[in-house]
Design an enzyme around this catalytic site. Structure first.
Site, PDB file in Angstrom:
ATOM      1  N   ARG A 228      11.930   7.231  -4.725  1.00 18.20           N
ATOM      2  CA  ARG A 228      13.200   6.727  -4.213  1.00 18.20           C
ATOM      3  C   ARG A 228      13.563   5.382  -4.829  1.00 18.20           C
ATOM      4  O   ARG A 228      14.708   4.951  -4.773  1.00 18.20           O
ATOM      5  CB  ARG A 228      13.131   6.609  -2.688  1.00 18.20           C
ATOM      6  CG  ARG A 228      13.025   7.956  -1.976  1.00 18.20           C
ATOM      7  CD  ARG A 228      13.271   7.820  -0.482  1.00 18.20           C
ATOM      8  NE  ARG A 228      12.248   7.017   0.172  1.00 18.20           N
ATOM      9  CZ  ARG A 228      11.101   7.502   0.637  1.00 18.20           C
ATOM     10  NH1 ARG A 228      10.841   8.792   0.491  1.00 18.20           N
ATOM     11  NH2 ARG A 228      10.234   6.737   1.236  1.00 18.20           N
TER      12      ARG A 228
ATOM     13  N   HIS B 296      -4.862   6.138   2.516  1.00 21.01           N
ATOM     14  CA  HIS B 296      -3.870   5.080   2.675  1.00 21.01           C
ATOM     15  C   HIS B 296      -4.365   4.052   3.687  1.00 21.01           C
ATOM     16  O   HIS B 296      -4.964   4.411   4.705  1.00 21.01           O
ATOM     17  CB  HIS B 296      -2.539   5.646   3.183  1.00 21.01           C
ATOM     18  CG  HIS B 296      -1.643   6.141   2.098  1.00 21.01           C
ATOM     19  ND1 HIS B 296      -1.412   7.497   1.874  1.00 21.01           N
ATOM     20  CD2 HIS B 296      -0.909   5.477   1.170  1.00 21.01           C
ATOM     21  CE1 HIS B 296      -0.574   7.630   0.860  1.00 21.01           C
ATOM     22  NE2 HIS B 296      -0.252   6.423   0.410  1.00 21.01           N
TER      23      HIS B 296
ATOM     24  N   GLU C 239      -6.082  11.280   3.245  1.00 20.24           N
ATOM     25  CA  GLU C 239      -5.140  12.363   2.966  1.00 20.24           C
ATOM     26  C   GLU C 239      -5.876  13.694   2.811  1.00 20.24           C
ATOM     27  O   GLU C 239      -6.938  13.764   2.192  1.00 20.24           O
ATOM     28  CB  GLU C 239      -4.356  12.063   1.693  1.00 20.24           C
ATOM     29  CG  GLU C 239      -3.513  10.792   1.752  1.00 20.24           C
ATOM     30  CD  GLU C 239      -2.354  10.894   2.729  1.00 20.24           C
ATOM     31  OE1 GLU C 239      -2.008  12.038   3.123  1.00 20.24           O
ATOM     32  OE2 GLU C 239      -1.802   9.852   3.108  1.00 20.24           O
TER      33      GLU C 239
ATOM     34  N   CYS D 139       1.216   6.867  -4.879  1.00 18.25           N
ATOM     35  CA  CYS D 139       0.010   7.251  -4.158  1.00 18.25           C
ATOM     36  C   CYS D 139      -0.230   8.753  -4.250  1.00 18.25           C
ATOM     37  O   CYS D 139      -1.338   9.205  -4.542  1.00 18.25           O
ATOM     38  CB  CYS D 139       0.102   6.799  -2.709  1.00 18.25           C
ATOM     39  SG  CYS D 139      -0.038   5.007  -2.503  1.00 18.25           S
TER      40      CYS D 139
END
Length: 395
Positions: free
Chosen positions: A93, A169, A83, A146
């Protein structure tokens, strides 16, 4: 350098978390074959917004690392994705393992809107590609745990001084079956686009994603993590670095064959013609003289050429063997047949073979690389050749 690498505990109803399994295998491989100059320590973080930060702080206090690489899984991704940054927002969510589900809340009210990784995501991806695994830098860590940990890792400090940290990831690989969680990192639209691109239900069947026609394994992910650890430790992944000063182009992989067998493939003209050409190229090996002071002529032809050195479709080079140590090392020089000054010069390449439990770790390092050769492209090509070598010897 002491480096802390963390993964996450299993989440939801899944018995495994790819990040945890990959980090565990990385630790086992490192303990069996320690890398000079790098002390590796590992830890596991809870999948809980309230507990992950304190757990990370406790690991940093316990180990006092010089750098931290945090790892999480993404159920909609088919590649290892370092990232570039994390954002100051939690927007879950679904609930975490503790039942918490923050929506639209900030992680640090006094922190910046975005924190950049201390590591060059492109350099980390290049390190993974160089060992023959799929990788790409990512622009979005999502808004689940994350991203939460990535934001914290990018802001770590000890005694007032920053601790370099980054996040990566890995695909949601499983030892059996398919992942039922892990897709929280990417929005539904992104998962749908990936499913269209790959022809799979990527949000559900991440473990079916393949590399070279075979399913990715936890050991593959651990190999990718090891490549990134080495890149950080060597300084190749420092975000502010140009990577060109004192340039050394590297690639490495582990091959399921004895060092003596790999050594023979480095000197056999038939084997070289089969594995040396990178993806998209074919080649011939001419005038082989496999002794110190001898060498060979390599002709590589590209189906879709881009910036070739000798003519519109071809790279021709003269290779001279400087030192040959059976089963251990091949040192050589490479001179390109080119009319362009930017490709002139004598490049030195060293192939090192180290016996490991899984076979042989093969590492190639190139110095004095002509200025016209991109480091990232060169390392990608070297990694492609090593992947070819592994496939050739597996036959």
């Amino acid at each position: 350098m002491k480096m802390l690498v963390t993964g996450f505990e299993p989440f939801g109803g899944d018995p495994e978390n790819a990040s945890h399994e990959a980090v565990r295998r990385l630790a086992d491989a490192w303990a069996a074959d320690p890398q000079a100059g790098v002390e590796l320590v590992t830890g596991v973080l809870p999948v809980a917004f309230a507990a992950a930060g304190p757990a990370l702080t406790a690991l940093v206090d316990e180990h006092a690392p010089d750098a931290v690489l945090a790892v999480g899984e993404a159920g909609s991704r088919s590649a290892i994705t370092p990232e570039r940054w994390a954002v100051n927002a939690d927007d879950a969510r679904i609930p975490d393992n503790g039942g918490d589900q923050p929506r639209g809340t900030v992680i640090d009210p006094e922190g910046p809107a975005r924190r950049e990784s201390a590591f060059d995501a492109d350099a980390l991806a290049s390190a993974v590609l160089a060992v023959g695994l799929p990788a790409d830098a990512s622009e979005d860590a999502g808004r689940f745990l994350c991203n939460h940990v990535a934001y914290l890792v990018a802001g770590l400090r000890r005694d007032g001084a920053p601790i370099p940290g980054g996040f990566v990831h890995v695909p949601a690989v499983r030892s059996s079956g398919t992942a039922t969680v892990g897709a929280e990192t990417d929005a539904p639209a992104a998962r749908s686009a990936l499913a269209t691109e790959t022809g799979t239900d990527a949000s559900r069947d991440a473990s079916a994603l393949t590399h070279d026609g075979e399913a990715l394994t936890f050991d593959d992910l651990a190999l990718g993590l090891a490549a990134m650890v080495r890149a950080v430790a060597s300084g190749d992944a420092q975000r502010a670095s140009t990577r060109e000063t004192g340039r050394v182009d590297r690639a490495s992989t582990v091959i399921d064959a004895a060092p003596e067998v790999v050594y023979e493939a480095l000197l056999d003209p038939v084997a070289l013609a089969a594995w040396l050409p990178p993806e998209g190229a074919t080649g011939t090996i001419e005038h082989m003289d496999a002794r110190e002071g001898g060498g060979f002529r390599a002709v590589l032809r590209f189906a879709d050429p881009a910036d070739t050195k000798t003519d519109a479709t071809t790279d021709v080079s003269q290779v001279r063997f400087v030192e040959l140590v059976p089963g251990s090392r091949v040192e050589q020089t490479v001179t390109f047949d080119s009319g362009e000054e930017r490709f002139r010069g004598e490049m030195r390449m060293t192939w090192r073979l180290e016996p490991v439990e899984a076979g042989t770790r093969v590492t190639v390092a190139a110095t004095d690389v002509p200025a016209g050769i991109s480091q990232s492209d060169h390392e990608l090509g070297l990694g492609s050749s090593l992947a070819n070598l592994a496939r050739h010897l597996a036959r």
